[in-house]
Design a protein around this motif. Sequence first.
Motif, short mmCIF file in Angstrom:
data_model
loop_
_atom_site.label_atom_id
_atom_site.label_comp_id
_atom_site.label_asym_id
_atom_site.label_seq_id
_atom_site.Cartn_x
_atom_site.Cartn_y
_atom_site.Cartn_z
N LEU A 52 -3.45 6.56 -2.18
CA LEU A 52 -3.73 6.18 -0.80
C LEU A 52 -2.69 6.70 0.19
N THR A 58 -9.12 -5.65 0.83
CA THR A 58 -8.31 -6.61 0.07
C THR A 58 -8.04 -7.86 0.87
N LEU A 109 0.82 -1.21 0.00
CA LEU A 109 0.00 0.00 0.00
C LEU A 109 0.85 1.27 0.00
N GLN A 118 -6.15 3.86 3.73
CA GLN A 118 -5.25 2.72 3.56
C GLN A 118 -5.73 1.55 4.41
N ARG A 168 -8.78 0.90 5.49
CA ARG A 168 -10.02 0.36 4.92
C ARG A 168 -9.73 -0.44 3.64
N TYR A 169 -8.85 0.09 2.81
CA TYR A 169 -8.48 -0.61 1.57
C TYR A 169 -7.82 -1.94 1.93
N LEU A 223 -1.06 2.75 -6.34
CA LEU A 223 -1.81 3.04 -5.13
C LEU A 223 -1.34 4.33 -4.45
#
Length: 69
Positions: A43, A57, A34, A50, A52-53, A40
């Motif tokens: 982010l 994933t 990340l 980050q 939440r992402y 990315l």
Amino acid sequence: MLMDIATHIFTILKQPDRKYLTQEDFKPLLRELLSSHPGLEFLQNTPEFQDRYGELTSVFDDQWFYSYS
């Protein structure tokens, strides 16, 4: 002792006292991805996004992880 690549990656990711991987073992790898992947970059200035992402994933990673373990 020479290891195949899968064994080498497994050895790097797992906790020293375990003989298996858990979802937690992948978190440092996900954080690095990340923070450094060029796709990315959007982010990088939003730590909460980050997180939440990463959670999103990891749901997909769980499906992949458990289907191949």
